[in-house]
Design an enzyme around this catalytic site. Structure first.
Site, PDB file in Angstrom:
ATOM      1  CE1 TYR A 131      -3.449   2.804   0.994  1.00  0.00           C
ATOM      2  CE2 TYR A 131      -1.996   3.242   2.859  1.00  0.00           C
ATOM      3  CZ  TYR A 131      -3.064   3.608   2.057  1.00  0.00           C
ATOM      4  OH  TYR A 131      -3.746   4.770   2.324  1.00  0.00           O
TER       5      TYR A 131
HETATM    6  P1  NAP Z   1     -13.053   4.437   2.053  1.00  0.00           P
HETATM    7  O1  NAP Z   1     -14.168   4.783   2.954  1.00  0.00           O
HETATM    8  O2  NAP Z   1     -12.591   3.015   1.980  1.00  0.00           O
HETATM    9  O3  NAP Z   1     -13.492   4.925   0.582  1.00  0.00           O
HETATM   10  C1  NAP Z   1     -12.791   4.559  -0.550  1.00  0.00           C
HETATM   11  C2  NAP Z   1     -13.685   4.797  -1.749  1.00  0.00           C
HETATM   12  O4  NAP Z   1     -12.989   4.337  -2.907  1.00  0.00           O
HETATM   13  C3  NAP Z   1     -15.026   4.038  -1.685  1.00  0.00           C
HETATM   14  O5  NAP Z   1     -16.097   4.904  -1.938  1.00  0.00           O
HETATM   15  C4  NAP Z   1     -14.911   3.030  -2.803  1.00  0.00           C
HETATM   16  O6  NAP Z   1     -16.082   2.790  -3.516  1.00  0.00           O
HETATM   17  C5  NAP Z   1     -13.939   3.742  -3.747  1.00  0.00           C
HETATM   18  N1  NAP Z   1     -13.404   2.767  -4.677  1.00  0.00           N
HETATM   19  C6  NAP Z   1     -12.738   1.627  -4.391  1.00  0.00           C
HETATM   20  N2  NAP Z   1     -12.528   0.927  -5.519  1.00  0.00           N
HETATM   21  C7  NAP Z   1     -13.087   1.651  -6.534  1.00  0.00           C
HETATM   22  C8  NAP Z   1     -13.214   1.455  -7.922  1.00  0.00           C
HETATM   23  N3  NAP Z   1     -12.753   0.362  -8.538  1.00  0.00           N
HETATM   24  N4  NAP Z   1     -13.829   2.423  -8.649  1.00  0.00           N
HETATM   25  C9  NAP Z   1     -14.326   3.530  -8.068  1.00  0.00           C
HETATM   26  N5  NAP Z   1     -14.250   3.768  -6.752  1.00  0.00           N
HETATM   27  C10 NAP Z   1     -13.634   2.828  -5.991  1.00  0.00           C
HETATM   28  O7  NAP Z   1     -11.775   5.334   2.325  1.00  0.00           O
HETATM   29  P2  NAP Z   1     -11.546   6.525   3.379  1.00  0.00           P
HETATM   30  O8  NAP Z   1     -11.436   5.952   4.725  1.00  0.00           O
HETATM   31  O9  NAP Z   1     -12.520   7.601   3.072  1.00  0.00           O
HETATM   32  O10 NAP Z   1     -10.069   6.974   2.929  1.00  0.00           O
HETATM   33  C11 NAP Z   1      -9.862   7.753   1.783  1.00  0.00           C
HETATM   34  C12 NAP Z   1      -8.402   7.829   1.394  1.00  0.00           C
HETATM   35  O11 NAP Z   1      -7.567   8.016   2.531  1.00  0.00           O
HETATM   36  C13 NAP Z   1      -7.865   6.604   0.675  1.00  0.00           C
HETATM   37  O12 NAP Z   1      -7.086   7.038  -0.416  1.00  0.00           O
HETATM   38  C14 NAP Z   1      -6.978   5.952   1.736  1.00  0.00           C
HETATM   39  O13 NAP Z   1      -5.967   5.183   1.139  1.00  0.00           O
HETATM   40  C15 NAP Z   1      -6.431   7.163   2.423  1.00  0.00           C
HETATM   41  N6  NAP Z   1      -5.867   7.021   3.793  1.00  0.00           N
HETATM   42  C16 NAP Z   1      -6.365   6.144   4.689  1.00  0.00           C
HETATM   43  C17 NAP Z   1      -5.872   6.112   6.005  1.00  0.00           C
HETATM   44  C18 NAP Z   1      -6.466   5.227   7.064  1.00  0.00           C
HETATM   45  O14 NAP Z   1      -6.121   5.396   8.251  1.00  0.00           O
HETATM   46  N7  NAP Z   1      -7.356   4.321   6.714  1.00  0.00           N
HETATM   47  C19 NAP Z   1      -4.852   6.968   6.371  1.00  0.00           C
HETATM   48  C20 NAP Z   1      -4.348   7.862   5.453  1.00  0.00           C
HETATM   49  C21 NAP Z   1      -4.878   7.891   4.161  1.00  0.00           C
HETATM   50  P3  NAP Z   1     -17.330   1.958  -2.863  1.00  0.00           P
HETATM   51  O15 NAP Z   1     -17.971   2.915  -1.898  1.00  0.00           O
HETATM   52  O16 NAP Z   1     -18.171   1.644  -4.036  1.00  0.00           O
HETATM   53  O17 NAP Z   1     -16.737   0.761  -2.181  1.00  0.00           O
END
Ligand code: NAP
Length: 218
Positions: A131
């Site tokens: 990742y």
């Molecule tokens: P999330 O709730 O998992 O949302 C990710 C979104 O991406 C979902 O709406 C999902 O669609 C969409 N997605 C996934 N595959 C797709 C595809 N093939 N086509 C179109 N859309 C797609 O993520 P979050 O928690 O809001 O986080 C957002 C960002 O922050 C991400 O880039 C993550 O890597 C980053 N981040 C995360 C953390 C952490 O602590 N988790 C820390 C720093 C940064 P669906 O709704 O249809 O599933």
């Protein structure tokens, strides 16, 4: 300013579309991958466009036609395999950057991860490092463009209610800490509002400085 939100149905994405719709002079176009997800955005009076990030650049570029900015806040999430890490977190991000270029959209905001430097790849556990690699190269790809980019490096995302207060650092020297997704969405709106953030990247965790002030200080 019309903003294409890629990953709109995500946890940050939904907060972001809501905040954009509540901000004078801003409107969101929510990019979703399933038409059944549209009702949330219709209720917020936001446009939707249905595109899967595994589609080609042309499909994403069509979604970006006529917008002023693109925000990438999609992610494959922790419950899929490394194949999706490559296809979404890396290639999905790169295709979105290429799509913005193709559609003539200069402003691009990337939601990256906390630390995407080479040392962070080496330090990551074997399960987490793919990742970090994906995020590292997506960020690199964006830096190599002539887009007006900003890269946001959030700490550990939480669903706690936002406080509207954060700590930011361009020196990338913060200790990892939690941050509410709601506050990251506020930070993104502030970034879109403040052109002084163009060409910059910064870490953000929960803190004590009002979001707008913190972003203006960058
Ligand atoms: P999330 O709730 O998992 O949302 C990710 C979104 O991406 C979902 O709406 C999902 O669609 C969409 N997605 C996934 N595959 C797709 C595809 N093939 N086509 C179109 N859309 C797609 O993520 P979050 O928690 O809001 O986080 C957002 C960002 O922050 C991400 O880039 C993550 O890597 C980053 N981040 C995360 C953390 C952490 O602590 N988790 C820390 C720093 C940064 P669906 O709704 O249809 O599933």
């Amino acid at each position: 300013m019309k903003v294409l939100v890629v990953g709109a149905n995500g946890q940050i994405g939904k907060h972001l579309v809501t905040f954009i719709q509540d901000t004078d002079g801003m409107e969101a176009r929510a990019m979703i991958r399933n038409p059944e997800q549209a009702s949330f955005f219709e209720n917020a009076s936001a446009e939707t466009t249905v595109v899967d990030l595994e589609d080609d650049v042309d499909a994403i570029a069509k979604a970006a036609e006529g917008v002023d900015a693109v925000v990438f806040t999609a992610g494959s999430g922790p419950h899929t395999g490394k194949d999706k890490t490559i296809l979404i977190d890396l290639d999905g991000a790169v295709k979105t950057i290429e799509a913005a270029k193709q559609a003539g959209v200069k402003r691009f905001v990337m939601v990256s991860s906390f630390d995407t430097r080479r040392a962070a790849i080496q330090a990551a556990s074997s399960s987490f490092s793919p990742y970090v690699v994906a995020k590292h190269y997506a960020d690199e790809w964006l830096r190599d463009t002539d887009l007006d980019y900003t890269i946001v490096h959030p700490g550990s995302l939480r669903n706690d209610e936002g406080t509207g207060q954060v700590t930011v650092s361009q020196d990338m020297d913060l200790d990892i800490a939690e941050v509410p997704r709601e506050d990251i969405a506020r930070v993104i709106v502030a970034v879109l509002e403040q052109e002084s953030t163009i060409g910059k990247e910064f870490q953000v965790v929960k803190g004590t400085q009002p979001v707008e002030e913190a972003v203006r200080s960058l």
